[in-house]
Design an enzyme around this catalytic site. Structure first.
Site, PDB file in Angstrom:
ATOM      1  N   ASP A  80      77.922 -36.426  52.414  1.00 13.34           N
ATOM      2  CA  ASP A  80      78.676 -35.229  52.820  1.00 13.34           C
ATOM      3  C   ASP A  80      78.648 -35.119  54.354  1.00 13.34           C
ATOM      4  O   ASP A  80      77.584 -35.258  54.972  1.00 13.34           O
ATOM      5  CB  ASP A  80      78.009 -34.011  52.170  1.00 13.34           C
ATOM      6  CG  ASP A  80      78.775 -32.726  52.399  1.00 13.34           C
ATOM      7  OD1 ASP A  80      80.021 -32.776  52.498  1.00 13.34           O
ATOM      8  OD2 ASP A  80      78.126 -31.652  52.467  1.00 13.34           O
ATOM      9  N   HIS A  81      79.791 -34.846  54.945  1.00  8.20           N
ATOM     10  CA  HIS A  81      79.907 -34.662  56.406  1.00  8.20           C
ATOM     11  C   HIS A  81      79.256 -35.786  57.208  1.00  8.20           C
ATOM     12  O   HIS A  81      78.511 -35.524  58.158  1.00  8.20           O
ATOM     13  CB  HIS A  81      79.297 -33.320  56.842  1.00  8.20           C
ATOM     14  CG  HIS A  81      80.098 -32.153  56.395  1.00  8.20           C
ATOM     15  ND1 HIS A  81      81.289 -31.791  56.971  1.00  8.20           N
ATOM     16  CD2 HIS A  81      79.888 -31.273  55.394  1.00  8.20           C
ATOM     17  CE1 HIS A  81      81.786 -30.742  56.346  1.00  8.20           C
ATOM     18  NE2 HIS A  81      80.964 -30.404  55.369  1.00  8.20           N
ATOM     19  N   ASP A 102      83.492 -37.254  58.679  1.00  5.24           N
ATOM     20  CA  ASP A 102      83.907 -35.965  59.230  1.00  5.24           C
ATOM     21  C   ASP A 102      84.206 -36.132  60.720  1.00  5.24           C
ATOM     22  O   ASP A 102      83.312 -36.080  61.557  1.00  5.24           O
ATOM     23  CB  ASP A 102      82.788 -34.932  59.005  1.00  5.24           C
ATOM     24  CG  ASP A 102      83.133 -33.583  59.614  1.00  5.24           C
ATOM     25  OD1 ASP A 102      84.186 -33.463  60.283  1.00  5.24           O
ATOM     26  OD2 ASP A 102      82.352 -32.635  59.424  1.00  5.24           O
ATOM     27  N   HIS A 208      85.801 -27.232  51.248  1.00  2.60           N
ATOM     28  CA  HIS A 208      84.414 -27.056  51.723  1.00  2.60           C
ATOM     29  C   HIS A 208      84.137 -25.565  51.858  1.00  2.60           C
ATOM     30  O   HIS A 208      85.057 -24.744  51.854  1.00  2.60           O
ATOM     31  CB  HIS A 208      84.240 -27.722  53.095  1.00  2.60           C
ATOM     32  CG  HIS A 208      84.109 -29.205  53.005  1.00  2.60           C
ATOM     33  ND1 HIS A 208      82.948 -29.865  53.322  1.00  2.60           N
ATOM     34  CD2 HIS A 208      84.991 -30.156  52.615  1.00  2.60           C
ATOM     35  CE1 HIS A 208      83.128 -31.164  53.148  1.00  2.60           C
ATOM     36  NE2 HIS A 208      84.356 -31.370  52.721  1.00  2.60           N
ATOM     37  N   THR A 254      75.468 -23.606  49.549  1.00  2.00           N
ATOM     38  CA  THR A 254      74.821 -22.300  49.764  1.00  2.00           C
ATOM     39  C   THR A 254      74.428 -21.604  48.452  1.00  2.00           C
ATOM     40  O   THR A 254      73.336 -21.029  48.360  1.00  2.00           O
ATOM     41  CB  THR A 254      75.761 -21.395  50.592  1.00  2.00           C
ATOM     42  OG1 THR A 254      75.979 -22.035  51.856  1.00  2.00           O
ATOM     43  CG2 THR A 254      75.171 -20.026  50.810  1.00  2.00           C
TER      44      THR A 254
HETATM   45  P1  13P Z   1      78.886 -23.714  51.143  1.00  2.00           P
HETATM   46  O1  13P Z   1      78.051 -23.470  52.351  1.00  2.00           O
HETATM   47  O2  13P Z   1      79.927 -22.657  50.973  1.00  2.00           O
HETATM   48  O3  13P Z   1      78.112 -23.933  49.906  1.00  2.00           O
HETATM   49  O4  13P Z   1      79.714 -25.083  51.422  1.00  2.00           O
HETATM   50  C1  13P Z   1      79.073 -26.305  51.270  1.00  2.00           C
HETATM   51  C2  13P Z   1      79.852 -27.436  51.811  1.00  2.00           C
HETATM   52  O5  13P Z   1      81.005 -27.355  52.165  1.00  2.00           O
HETATM   53  C3  13P Z   1      79.157 -28.724  51.906  1.00  2.00           C
HETATM   54  O6  13P Z   1      79.926 -29.706  52.484  1.00  2.00           O
HETATM   55  O1  G3H Z   2      78.344 -28.614  54.863  1.00  2.00           O
HETATM   56  C1  G3H Z   2      77.155 -28.563  55.088  1.00  2.00           C
HETATM   57  C2  G3H Z   2      76.217 -28.539  53.954  1.00  2.00           C
HETATM   58  O2  G3H Z   2      75.987 -27.216  53.555  1.00  2.00           O
HETATM   59  C3  G3H Z   2      74.978 -29.285  54.322  1.00  2.00           C
HETATM   60  O3  G3H Z   2      74.151 -28.559  55.162  1.00  2.00           O
HETATM   61  O4  G3H Z   2      73.573 -30.207  56.948  1.00  2.00           O
HETATM   62  O5  G3H Z   2      72.088 -28.231  56.453  1.00  2.00           O
HETATM   63  O6  G3H Z   2      72.229 -30.137  54.852  1.00  2.00           O
HETATM   64  P1  G3H Z   2      72.926 -29.325  55.905  1.00  2.00           P
HETATM   65 ZN    ZN Z   3      81.233 -28.967  53.997  1.00  2.00          ZN
END
Ligand code: 13P
Ligand code: G3H
Ligand code: ZN
Length: 305
Positions: A80-81, A102, A208, A254
């Protein structure tokens, strides 16, 4: 079974549901989301941010997910990201089945060129690539229409970006924000913008910052001493509209964090003399499992595995 993300995202776009993409950091998160998906026969994406990889270790995460993937549902393991190309390269080599690049903070040109590079590496190993166009930030963070337009995804640019990069799915910005404080006032998404994007982009679209920030969980955590304050998330009705108009992957971090926090705090509060970590973590794991089940029902991915 572990599958490339596109394998579960394409049918979702075609059939009008969304695959939940849950962020995990440790065993409790992973077991909670995989058990929820197995019970409801939903495909899922298990995703780890660069922060989660740094915390748990990429090898530990891959090993755990390989065990979890013995479940009779399709699971994709996704970065992710991803911003660091070395981390993305290592993930592709080591067993992830999907990566996000990203480049949303880069110039359009640089975002295209780096995304193309990641697509080349990933597709050589049949791994899926999610890319991002637009900047994910709360809709009320913009003071003017011009500013909003500059940050939220431009539909024509999104179509051009998808064509130029060859990515498999596209993360867009329509007003959500990461974390528990998405909207200062009323919550709403730019659904009209999504409709225009979906007309031009036929790839699975990714939302997201989609957590709902349920009031009861926030209250439970606060009752047990957490200081969360004026948190505000995406409404269920907006999630349903987003799915209706083309969103097929929805990211949730979250809401799992809040469930974890509420569960741990309640356990610590109510079992003051307990020092067994299994007893202290079990309520958190159960609350996260329930949260994941509710998302699967909301996203209509139940029975699609
Ligand atoms: P939330 O913070 O709304 O859960 O989004 C998570 C997210 O987009 C992770 O890439
Ligand atoms: O998009 C972000 C996610 O909520 C991940 O958060 O980088 O703190 O693990 P993090
Ligand atoms: Zn995200």
């Amino acid at each position: 079974m572990l599958v490339p993300a596109i394998k579960i995202l394409k049918p979702a776009r075609a059939r009008g549901y969304a695959v939940p993409a849950f962020n995990i950091n440790n065993l409790e998160f992973l077991k909670a989301v995989v058990e929820a998906a197995t019970k409801l026969r939903s495909p899922i994406i298990v995703q780890t941010s660069e922060g989660a990889i740094e915390y748990a270790g990429m090898d530990y995460l891959i090993a755990m997910v390989k065990v979890a993937a013995k479940a009779p549902i399709p699971i994709a393991l996704h970065v992710d990201h991803g911003k660091n190309l070395d981390t993305i390269k290592l993930a592709i080599k080591s067993g992830y089945t999907s990566v996000m690049f990203d480049g949303s903070a880069l110039s359009y040109k640089e975002n295209v060129s780096k995304t193309k590079q990641v697509v080349k590496w990933a597709h050589a190993k049949k791994i899926s690539v999610e890319a991002e166009i637009g900047a994910i930030a709360g809709i009320e963070d913009f003071v003017s229409v011009e500013e909003k337009d500059a940050h939220l995804t431009n539909p024509k640019q999104a179509a051009e970006f998808a064509k130029q990069t060859g990515c498999d799915s596209l993360a867009i910005a329509i007003g959500t924000a990461h974390g528990a404080y998405k909207f200062k006032g009323q919550t709403h998404l730019d659904i009209e913008r999504l409709k225009q994007i979906a007309k031009l982009v036929k790839l699975p679209i990714v939302l997201h910052g989609a957590s709902g920030v349920a009031e009861d969980v926030v209250k439970l955590a606060e009752y047990h001493g957490a200081k969360i304050g004026k948190a505000r998330g995406v409404l269920d009705e907006d999630i349903k509209k987003a799915i209706k108009y083309g969103v097929s992957k929805i990211n949730i971090d979250t809401d799992l964090r809040l469930a974890f926090t509420a569960g741990v705090r309640e356990a610590m509060d109510e079992m003051e003399e307990v020092i067994d970590p299994r007893k202290l973590l079990k309520p958190a794991y159960l609350l996260m499992r329930e949260t994941a089940q509710n998302k699967i029902l909301l996203f209509k991915s139940e029975g699609k595995a």
